[in-house]
Design a protein around this motif. Structure first.
Motif, short mmCIF file in Angstrom:
data_model
loop_
_atom_site.label_atom_id
_atom_site.label_comp_id
_atom_site.label_asym_id
_atom_site.label_seq_id
_atom_site.Cartn_x
_atom_site.Cartn_y
_atom_site.Cartn_z
N LYS A 129 6.88 -14.84 -3.35
CA LYS A 129 6.75 -14.83 -1.89
C LYS A 129 7.25 -13.50 -1.32
O LYS A 129 6.62 -12.94 -0.41
CB LYS A 129 7.54 -15.99 -1.29
N MET A 130 8.34 -12.99 -1.86
CA MET A 130 8.85 -11.71 -1.37
C MET A 130 7.84 -10.59 -1.62
O MET A 130 7.64 -9.73 -0.76
CB MET A 130 10.19 -11.38 -2.02
N VAL A 131 7.19 -10.63 -2.77
CA VAL A 131 6.24 -9.57 -3.11
C VAL A 131 4.92 -9.76 -2.37
O VAL A 131 4.44 -8.85 -1.69
CB VAL A 131 6.00 -9.51 -4.64
N HIS A 132 4.32 -10.94 -2.51
CA HIS A 132 2.95 -11.14 -2.03
C HIS A 132 2.84 -11.43 -0.53
O HIS A 132 1.80 -11.15 0.06
CB HIS A 132 2.27 -12.24 -2.84
N VAL A 133 3.89 -11.98 0.07
CA VAL A 133 3.85 -12.27 1.50
C VAL A 133 4.53 -11.16 2.30
O VAL A 133 4.02 -10.72 3.32
CB VAL A 133 4.50 -13.64 1.81
N HIS A 134 5.69 -10.71 1.80
CA HIS A 134 6.48 -9.73 2.56
C HIS A 134 6.34 -8.29 2.04
O HIS A 134 6.89 -7.38 2.65
CB HIS A 134 7.95 -10.15 2.56
N GLY A 135 5.65 -8.10 0.93
CA GLY A 135 5.38 -6.75 0.43
C GLY A 135 6.57 -6.03 -0.17
O GLY A 135 6.57 -4.80 -0.25
N VAL A 136 7.58 -6.77 -0.62
CA VAL A 136 8.75 -6.12 -1.25
C VAL A 136 8.31 -5.47 -2.56
O VAL A 136 7.68 -6.10 -3.40
CB VAL A 136 9.88 -7.15 -1.50
N GLY A 137 8.63 -4.22 -2.72
CA GLY A 137 8.27 -3.48 -3.93
C GLY A 137 6.83 -3.02 -3.97
O GLY A 137 6.36 -2.53 -4.99
N VAL A 138 6.12 -3.18 -2.88
CA VAL A 138 4.70 -2.81 -2.82
C VAL A 138 4.56 -1.60 -1.93
O VAL A 138 5.04 -1.57 -0.80
CB VAL A 138 3.85 -3.98 -2.26
N GLN A 139 3.90 -0.59 -2.44
CA GLN A 139 3.64 0.61 -1.66
C GLN A 139 2.28 0.45 -0.99
O GLN A 139 1.27 0.22 -1.66
CB GLN A 139 3.64 1.84 -2.54
N THR A 140 2.25 0.58 0.32
CA THR A 140 0.97 0.49 1.01
C THR A 140 0.24 1.81 0.87
O THR A 140 0.83 2.88 1.04
CB THR A 140 1.17 0.14 2.50
N PRO A 141 -1.03 1.75 0.55
CA PRO A 141 -1.78 2.99 0.39
C PRO A 141 -1.95 3.70 1.72
O PRO A 141 -1.98 3.06 2.78
CB PRO A 141 -3.12 2.54 -0.18
N PRO A 142 -2.04 5.01 1.69
CA PRO A 142 -2.25 5.75 2.93
C PRO A 142 -3.61 5.41 3.54
O PRO A 142 -4.54 5.04 2.82
CB PRO A 142 -2.16 7.21 2.52
N ALA A 143 -3.68 5.51 4.84
CA ALA A 143 -4.95 5.27 5.53
C ALA A 143 -5.96 6.32 5.12
O ALA A 143 -5.61 7.49 4.93
CB ALA A 143 -4.73 5.28 7.04
N PRO A 144 -7.22 5.92 4.93
CA PRO A 144 -8.23 6.91 4.54
C PRO A 144 -8.44 7.95 5.63
O PRO A 144 -8.37 7.65 6.82
CB PRO A 144 -9.49 6.07 4.32
N VAL A 145 -8.66 9.17 5.20
CA VAL A 145 -8.91 10.26 6.13
C VAL A 145 -10.38 10.25 6.50
O VAL A 145 -11.26 10.17 5.64
CB VAL A 145 -8.52 11.62 5.47
N ARG A 146 -10.66 10.35 7.79
CA ARG A 146 -12.07 10.33 8.24
C ARG A 146 -12.45 11.66 8.78
O ARG A 146 -11.83 12.40 9.35
CB ARG A 146 -12.28 9.27 9.28
#
Length: 146
Positions: A129-146
């Protein structure tokens, strides 16, 4: 949300928890094999060694887990504290179990292992739950450049 206990942006705690979980499940499997007719007297010995290895592995995994816990925001910290409390309870149960087995415990030790594995399932659900719901330990990818 990256965690401070990581190597090359990969959190250490999830890498290490596979060791005690695997050893404790293997220990329980050895017990079941012996209980349901495995003739070799080595099954309880292997179960005990796997159990002790799991205890050592859990203590090693606890350190980066604690470091990560201290960095969490208060909303997630409550879940993390419950996760940690259950895990520490499981370690204590396995320490008692190992001590009990070294003194010749019977089928009660298998019941204690089953209870501990049940608690591991609950703790794993909280960790997920901490990882998959709250994103603990997960790096969000940068937004794509347009």
């Amino acid at each position: 949300m990256l965690t401070p206990a990581s190597i090359a942006k990969h959190p250490i705690h999830p890498m290490l928890i596979t060791i005690p979980i695997g050893l404790w499940i293997f220990s329980f499997a050895c017990d079941l094999i012996r209980y349901f007719g495995g003739d070799s007297p080595n099954w309880p010995v292997v179960a005990l060694y796997a159990m002790v290895g799991g205890i050592i592995g859990a203590l090693l995994a606890a350190l980066p887990g604690l470091i990560d816990l201290l960095s969490l925001p208060s909303g997630i910290r409550r879940i993390a504290l419950l996760h940690m409390g259950i895990n520490l309870t499981v370690v204590v149960l396995y320490v008692i179990n190992a001590w009990w087995r070294m003194r010749g415990a019977g089928a009660g030790a298998i019941v204690l292992s089953a209870i501990a594995i049940g608690l591991l399932v609950v703790s794993g659900w909280l960790g997920g739950k901490m990882v998959h719901v709250h994103g603990v330990g997960v790096q969000t990818p940068p937004a794509p450049v347009r």
